[in-house]
Design a protein around this motif. Sequence first.
Motif, PDB file in Angstrom:
ATOM      1  N   VAL A 208      26.609   0.895  -1.654  1.00 43.61           N
ATOM      2  CA  VAL A 208      25.487   2.591  -1.979  1.00 43.61           C
ATOM      3  C   VAL A 208      24.061   2.544  -1.664  1.00 43.61           C
ATOM      4  N   GLU A 209      23.373   3.506  -2.018  1.00 44.34           N
ATOM      5  CA  GLU A 209      22.025   3.615  -1.295  1.00 44.34           C
ATOM      6  C   GLU A 209      21.124   2.852  -1.819  1.00 44.34           C
ATOM      7  N   GLU A 210      20.304   1.722  -1.085  1.00 43.76           N
ATOM      8  CA  GLU A 210      18.751   1.141  -2.040  1.00 43.76           C
ATOM      9  C   GLU A 210      17.791   1.934  -2.532  1.00 43.76           C
ATOM     10  N   LEU A 211      17.580   1.780  -3.494  1.00 49.75           N
ATOM     11  CA  LEU A 211      16.390   2.368  -3.931  1.00 49.75           C
ATOM     12  C   LEU A 211      14.955   1.596  -4.103  1.00 49.75           C
ATOM     13  N   LYS A 212      13.626   1.693  -3.406  1.00 52.87           N
ATOM     14  CA  LYS A 212      12.710   1.130  -2.973  1.00 52.87           C
ATOM     15  C   LYS A 212      12.322   0.272  -4.443  1.00 52.87           C
ATOM     16  N   HIS A 213      12.444   1.070  -5.751  1.00 45.99           N
ATOM     17  CA  HIS A 213      11.919   0.319  -6.707  1.00 45.99           C
ATOM     18  C   HIS A 213      13.012  -0.840  -7.872  1.00 45.99           C
ATOM     19  N   ARG A 214      13.545  -0.872  -6.834  1.00 46.43           N
ATOM     20  CA  ARG A 214      14.556  -0.774  -7.839  1.00 46.43           C
ATOM     21  C   ARG A 214      15.047  -0.743  -9.470  1.00 46.43           C
ATOM     22  N   ASP A 215      15.447  -1.497 -10.533  1.00 41.26           N
ATOM     23  CA  ASP A 215      15.405  -1.138 -11.629  1.00 41.26           C
ATOM     24  C   ASP A 215      13.994  -0.817 -12.664  1.00 41.26           C
ATOM     25  N   LEU A 216      14.020   0.183 -13.215  1.00 40.62           N
ATOM     26  CA  LEU A 216      12.759   0.907 -14.087  1.00 40.62           C
ATOM     27  C   LEU A 216      12.049  -0.289 -14.781  1.00 40.62           C
ATOM     28  N   LEU A 217      13.117  -1.223 -15.316  1.00 38.59           N
ATOM     29  CA  LEU A 217      12.497  -2.454 -16.864  1.00 38.59           C
ATOM     30  C   LEU A 217      11.282  -3.516 -15.426  1.00 38.59           C
ATOM     31  N   GLY A 218      11.179  -3.195 -14.123  1.00 37.30           N
ATOM     32  CA  GLY A 218      11.016  -3.728 -12.968  1.00 37.30           C
ATOM     33  C   GLY A 218       9.421  -3.714 -13.074  1.00 37.30           C
ATOM     34  N   PHE A 219       9.860  -2.453 -12.790  1.00 40.64           N
ATOM     35  CA  PHE A 219       8.871  -1.150 -12.081  1.00 40.64           C
ATOM     36  C   PHE A 219       7.883  -1.079 -12.996  1.00 40.64           C
ATOM     37  N   LEU A 220       8.051  -0.826 -14.292  1.00 43.37           N
ATOM     38  CA  LEU A 220       6.748  -0.562 -15.352  1.00 43.37           C
ATOM     39  C   LEU A 220       6.419  -1.753 -15.683  1.00 43.37           C
ATOM     40  N   TRP A 221       7.477  -2.846 -15.178  1.00 44.12           N
ATOM     41  CA  TRP A 221       6.342  -4.360 -15.715  1.00 44.12           C
ATOM     42  C   TRP A 221       4.571  -4.415 -14.441  1.00 44.12           C
ATOM     43  N   LYS A 222       5.970  -3.583 -13.437  1.00 41.70           N
ATOM     44  CA  LYS A 222       4.219  -3.469 -12.351  1.00 41.70           C
ATOM     45  C   LYS A 222       3.628  -2.839 -12.598  1.00 41.70           C
ATOM     46  N   CYS A 223       3.687  -1.985 -13.172  1.00 45.32           N
ATOM     47  CA  CYS A 223       2.562  -0.478 -13.306  1.00 45.32           C
ATOM     48  C   CYS A 223       1.441  -1.379 -14.009  1.00 45.32           C
ATOM     49  N   ARG A 224       2.288  -2.043 -15.148  1.00 42.91           N
ATOM     50  CA  ARG A 224       0.912  -2.477 -16.264  1.00 42.91           C
ATOM     51  C   ARG A 224      -0.022  -3.874 -15.245  1.00 42.91           C
ATOM     52  N   ASP A 226      -3.278  -4.780 -12.659  1.00 43.45           N
ATOM     53  CA  ASP A 226      -3.871  -3.939 -12.099  1.00 43.45           C
ATOM     54  C   ASP A 226      -4.476  -3.209 -10.884  1.00 43.45           C
ATOM     55  N   ASN A 227      -3.989  -4.163  -9.888  1.00 43.40           N
ATOM     56  CA  ASN A 227      -4.116  -3.318  -8.745  1.00 43.40           C
ATOM     57  C   ASN A 227      -2.404  -3.174  -8.448  1.00 43.40           C
ATOM     58  N   SER A 228      -1.804  -2.225  -9.521  1.00 44.36           N
ATOM     59  CA  SER A 228      -0.657  -1.583  -9.054  1.00 44.36           C
ATOM     60  C   SER A 228      -1.197  -0.003  -8.152  1.00 44.36           C
ATOM     61  N   SER A 229       0.271   0.067  -7.415  1.00 45.09           N
ATOM     62  CA  SER A 229      -0.554   1.205  -6.659  1.00 45.09           C
ATOM     63  C   SER A 229       0.160   2.703  -7.474  1.00 45.09           C
ATOM     64  N   TYR A 230       0.746   2.761  -8.706  1.00 43.28           N
ATOM     65  CA  TYR A 230       1.756   3.647  -9.307  1.00 43.28           C
ATOM     66  C   TYR A 230       1.348   3.679 -10.400  1.00 43.28           C
ATOM     67  N   ASP A 231       0.753   4.945 -11.398  1.00 46.81           N
ATOM     68  CA  ASP A 231       0.483   5.028 -12.386  1.00 46.81           C
ATOM     69  C   ASP A 231       1.919   5.741 -13.226  1.00 46.81           C
ATOM     70  N   MET A 232       1.585   5.251 -14.830  1.00 57.32           N
ATOM     71  CA  MET A 232       2.500   5.824 -14.438  1.00 57.32           C
ATOM     72  C   MET A 232       1.935   6.988 -16.199  1.00 57.32           C
ATOM     73  N   THR A 233       2.046   8.133 -15.843  1.00 54.17           N
ATOM     74  CA  THR A 233       1.425   9.244 -16.995  1.00 54.17           C
ATOM     75  C   THR A 233       3.214   9.827 -18.216  1.00 54.17           C
TER      76      THR A 233
END
Length: 430
Positions: A208-224, A226-233
Amino acid sequence: MSSNSTADNPCEPDDNLCITREHQLELIIVPTLLLFGTLVTLLPLFILRYCCRRQRTRVTAPRYHSSTHRHTKTHNHRHHLQGIDAPPGIDPLEHEELPMTVQQARGNVKPTPTAVPQMSTEMHHGAFGEVTALPLSFSIKPNDTVSLYRAHLDNRNVILRMLKDTANSSEKQHFLGFASFMSQLGPHPFIPVLLGVVSVQSPLIIVVEELKHRDLLGFLWKCRQDNSSYDMTEKKIFTMAGQVASALDYLHSQRCIHGNMGARSVLVGGDLTAKLWGLGSAYRRRTQASSPGAVNDMELRKWQAPEVLAGRPVSQISDVWSFGILLYEMVTLGDPPFAQIMATELLQYLQRGKYLKRPATCSNSLYSIIRSCCHWSPQQRISMTELLRILQAGENSANGRTVVTVPEPLNFEKYLREAGYGEAYNYAVL
């Protein structure tokens, strides 16, 4: 003379029956025994010669065609490798290119336990490069039958779901059945792409294709961070939620129930496209005669609708409840739902008319959608058609500048406790 001749030959000259009886030993029995002995002697010789000829043919038959199966000079001594398995003492995960056969999936194959996609394209040797073991994250449970690898195929990153050699026949049928289920679902822009299935040789592999940021839960934790390059609006929340809802609506149109909705079951691509995954539960429900109602996994309870907690079958409308919990995870950047309530007491809590409280980071528009999804009565929950319409309208009007922030950093042990997982798992959080 006549008297002696008569004594030696008691039969009359024209008595053929008497003559035959008199000479049956010489005329019948002895020739028959000789013929039988000849057959007994020749038969084993023919059998031995035939078997030896077949064995010689089998041994000398060529395994590969030199024109289509050619290794680089670095790996000439590994021409016998199949898939990513290797002889003892050779590490097959050293960023090397290995032979692999991939069957391209087709979307019109019925999901039978042993069926696999029929139209296939066999890849040449070295189709997969940079094969490495995929590190486990919080959302990936250790599995006794399947190993996960990252690889490179046709200038794109892929995930290899490889069935272990210890799998029994039932597990092999389930593995191939899931591959057919995925191919039968067909392509959808917000469901990970099935690229192929290795089914003609061991080990069996789903690609199957790979999605760069993997699961959404881990991505949301990364957004927490301070130095995250991704912001959740809020606008991104509406956009990603709309993508997941579109995939869920498509799944329902195929008469499937997901039953495992949550941020852990959503994958995020490099362009922040959200794709619905965690389809193993949907496949199991498709192949079972009836859907189980009881929630066996304690860690799933806080995402399940009250009717499921009460032991009734999972339904499409119970997926809508779980989608509301997913929205709650997104607006809180990965907080567990009903954090102050024990999982074993959740049903009683909901029976008393309680509901999810509005988080400080949640707008009125998003919270109204959560409440519409998480209504106690299944009949009063929002329909998928209306949900898609509201999410689309919210995306068009939402604020794309204000970033959702959470003051508290992630406390993993606290999360496990509040989410109902119990003891922490022994693998990394990525």
